[in-house]
Design an enzyme around this catalytic site. Structure first.
Site, PDB file in Angstrom:
ATOM      1  N   ASP A 134      45.542  52.933  62.521  1.00 26.73           N
ATOM      2  CA  ASP A 134      44.547  52.144  61.786  1.00 26.73           C
ATOM      3  C   ASP A 134      45.023  50.760  61.346  1.00 26.73           C
ATOM      4  O   ASP A 134      44.374  49.767  61.632  1.00 26.73           O
ATOM      5  CB  ASP A 134      44.039  52.939  60.573  1.00 26.73           C
ATOM      6  CG  ASP A 134      42.866  52.260  59.872  1.00 26.73           C
ATOM      7  OD1 ASP A 134      42.023  51.688  60.567  1.00 26.73           O
ATOM      8  OD2 ASP A 134      42.805  52.320  58.637  1.00 26.73           O
ATOM      9  N   LYS A 222      37.652  42.907  46.328  1.00 27.20           N
ATOM     10  CA  LYS A 222      38.056  42.856  44.923  1.00 27.20           C
ATOM     11  C   LYS A 222      37.227  41.874  44.104  1.00 27.20           C
ATOM     12  O   LYS A 222      37.336  41.835  42.882  1.00 27.20           O
ATOM     13  CB  LYS A 222      39.542  42.494  44.825  1.00 27.20           C
ATOM     14  CG  LYS A 222      40.457  43.577  45.383  1.00 27.20           C
ATOM     15  CD  LYS A 222      41.922  43.271  45.141  1.00 27.20           C
ATOM     16  CE  LYS A 222      42.817  44.405  45.628  1.00 27.20           C
ATOM     17  NZ  LYS A 222      44.252  44.165  45.362  1.00 27.20           N
ATOM     18  N   ASP A 241      29.260  56.972  54.394  1.00 31.50           N
ATOM     19  CA  ASP A 241      29.141  57.946  55.479  1.00 31.50           C
ATOM     20  C   ASP A 241      27.746  57.991  56.105  1.00 31.50           C
ATOM     21  O   ASP A 241      27.483  58.852  56.950  1.00 31.50           O
ATOM     22  CB  ASP A 241      29.474  59.347  54.966  1.00 31.50           C
ATOM     23  CG  ASP A 241      30.964  59.580  54.809  1.00 31.50           C
ATOM     24  OD1 ASP A 241      31.710  59.213  55.731  1.00 31.50           O
ATOM     25  OD2 ASP A 241      31.380  60.124  53.775  1.00 31.50           O
ATOM     26  N   ARG A 281      48.779  53.460  35.936  1.00 26.56           N
ATOM     27  CA  ARG A 281      49.568  54.673  36.142  1.00 26.56           C
ATOM     28  C   ARG A 281      48.663  55.888  36.338  1.00 26.56           C
ATOM     29  O   ARG A 281      48.891  56.712  37.234  1.00 26.56           O
ATOM     30  CB  ARG A 281      50.508  54.890  34.957  1.00 26.56           C
ATOM     31  CG  ARG A 281      51.363  56.137  35.094  1.00 26.56           C
ATOM     32  CD  ARG A 281      52.334  56.268  33.926  1.00 26.56           C
ATOM     33  NE  ARG A 281      53.139  57.477  34.048  1.00 26.56           N
ATOM     34  CZ  ARG A 281      54.090  57.822  33.195  1.00 26.56           C
ATOM     35  NH1 ARG A 281      54.362  57.031  32.159  1.00 26.56           N
ATOM     36  NH2 ARG A 281      54.768  58.936  33.365  1.00 26.56           N
ATOM     37  N   LYS A 297      43.015  50.025  41.699  1.00 27.77           N
ATOM     38  CA  LYS A 297      41.944  50.563  40.859  1.00 27.77           C
ATOM     39  C   LYS A 297      40.788  49.587  40.660  1.00 27.77           C
ATOM     40  O   LYS A 297      39.673  50.010  40.352  1.00 27.77           O
ATOM     41  CB  LYS A 297      42.501  51.001  39.505  1.00 27.77           C
ATOM     42  CG  LYS A 297      42.831  49.864  38.548  1.00 27.77           C
ATOM     43  CD  LYS A 297      43.202  50.382  37.172  1.00 27.77           C
ATOM     44  CE  LYS A 297      43.454  49.212  36.216  1.00 27.77           C
ATOM     45  NZ  LYS A 297      43.760  49.631  34.854  1.00 27.77           N
TER      46      LYS A 297
END
Length: 384
Positions: A134, A222, A241, A281, A297
């Protein structure tokens, strides 16, 4: 060892190490693909995540000068999840696409390809090779098509006869001239379901994708998601999907062949509100083993904010106001303003109006004005 005997042994061994399909092709340039990639570039349809130049993506010997052939592999992943948690009022959930279920497929396939490489080396001491999954320069789908693993569907995915499009792909470039396998014939026929139902119209025509309109791409950027796409993203946290789910070739397809690729229901369909407060974290500990964590994140949190707005979840107002007021990231503040505008309560209106007085970022102010215009317009409309 005779090359045909070696090929047969490789095929047999591949089944022992969790490879579901294997095919062989030459290391010749991908001439037709090169032209398609150039056209994609001219039209501005590339995502920007692609690695390497067009030449590197289509000429294996630029990557591995001794290349004689390419071994393509496919590993099937599940299409359905048992005991999926329900999204309910006050406990809304997001979803990761199927390609992010289980451990990161890059790791899963690299492990299998490494074992395959070691096996070939044990049989043929002169063997050398280069593996990729990939993120390498080669286009996995193009290699798999030419190696007879499957055919290219109109949804731009590789479709296998056995597993539909629910397969991960990888390849091993080798210095051994294996006999190439025959490609399969395209089998989409007149079907255009994937094109017709793509939420953003990203599938321009059969086999051609405008990546910048694709929800799978949009969930990974982002920056701000363009407003026209936010409602269409819905509760997707990573990936999309739709074009797989509607494909007739995927009807009744659901293989659970590998424990490392099985979904953890609470992880791949998580509660939205806890995601908003996750530290780096906590995010890494929870999602770091998944392919969907590769961008960090920030995109996942932004997508959770969008989802809460799409749900019009008024139980999330306090959390969204906290983000609007105190989050140091403009993308989060601006998206929270949009989401509060979608929820549309009096508390949301007050919070957005007060935030406007303090906000200094132009993009966030644009989002605030957008939300206020909708809220005030809705109030005026209700008053009539």
């Amino acid at each position: 060892m005779n090359i045909e005997d070696l090929k047969a042994e490789i095929i047999a061994y591949s089944k022992e190490i969790g490879i579901d399909k294997i095919g062989f092709t030459t290391a010749d340039p991908f001439v037709e693909l090169k032209e398609r990639l150039r056209r994609q570039q001219e039209l501005g349809y590339q995502s920007g995540f692609e690695k390497g130049t067009i030449e590197e993506r289509t000429e294996p010997r630029l990557l591995f000068p001794d290349a004689q052939s390419i071994i393509s592999i496919a590993v099937a992943y599940p299409a359905k999840m048992e005991n999926a948690p329900k999204s309910t009022r006050g406990d809304r959930r997001g979803v990761f696409c199927r390609a992010s279920w289980g451990i990161d497929y890059h790791d899963a396939l690299k492990e299998r390809l490494s074992k395959l490489s070691d096996f070939i080396k044990s049989k043929e001491t002169e063997f050398t090779g280069k593996l990729m999954v990939d993120t390498g320069e080669l286009v996995d789908k193009a290699v798999a098509e030419r190696a007879g693993i499957g055919f290219g569907g109109k949804n731009t995915l590789l479709i296998t006869p056995e597993f539909g499009s629910y397969v991960y792909l990888g390849e091993l470039i080798t210095n051994i001239p294996f006999t190439p396998d025959e490609p399969l014939e395209d089998s989409c026929g007149d079907c255009t379901i994937c094109i017709d139902v793509c939420p953003t119209g990203a599938i321009v025509q059969g086999g051609q994708l405008d990546s910048k309109r694709c929800i799978a791409f949009l969930t990974q950027v982002k920056d701000f998601v363009p407003e026209e796409f936010r409602d269409k993203i819905g509760n997707r946290l990573y990936g999309c999907d739709t074009c797989q789910a509607v494909c007739p070739r995927n009807r009744h397809v659901d293989f659970h062949l590998h424990a490392d690729l099985e979904p953890e229901p609470e992880i791949v369909k998580p509660q939205l509100k806890p995601i908003l407060k996750m530290s780096n974290r906590q995010f890494k500990e929870t999602y770091g083993h998944m392919a969907g964590s590769w961008r960090g994140k920030k995109p996942i949190q932004r997508n959770a904010i969008i989802a809460l707005g799409v749900y019009k979840d008024n139980t999330a107002i306090d959390e969204l106001i906290e983000i609007l007021v105190n989050d140091p990231r403009p993308v989060m503040r601006g998206t929270a303003a949009w989401s509060l505008g979608k929820i549309g309560t009096d508390a949301a209106l007050i919070a957005i109006s007060e935030a406007k007085e303090r906000e200094a970022d132009d993009q966030v102010l644009y989002e605030i004005d957008l939300a206020l215009n909708k809220l005030e317009g809705g109030a005026a409309s209700n008053a009539r």
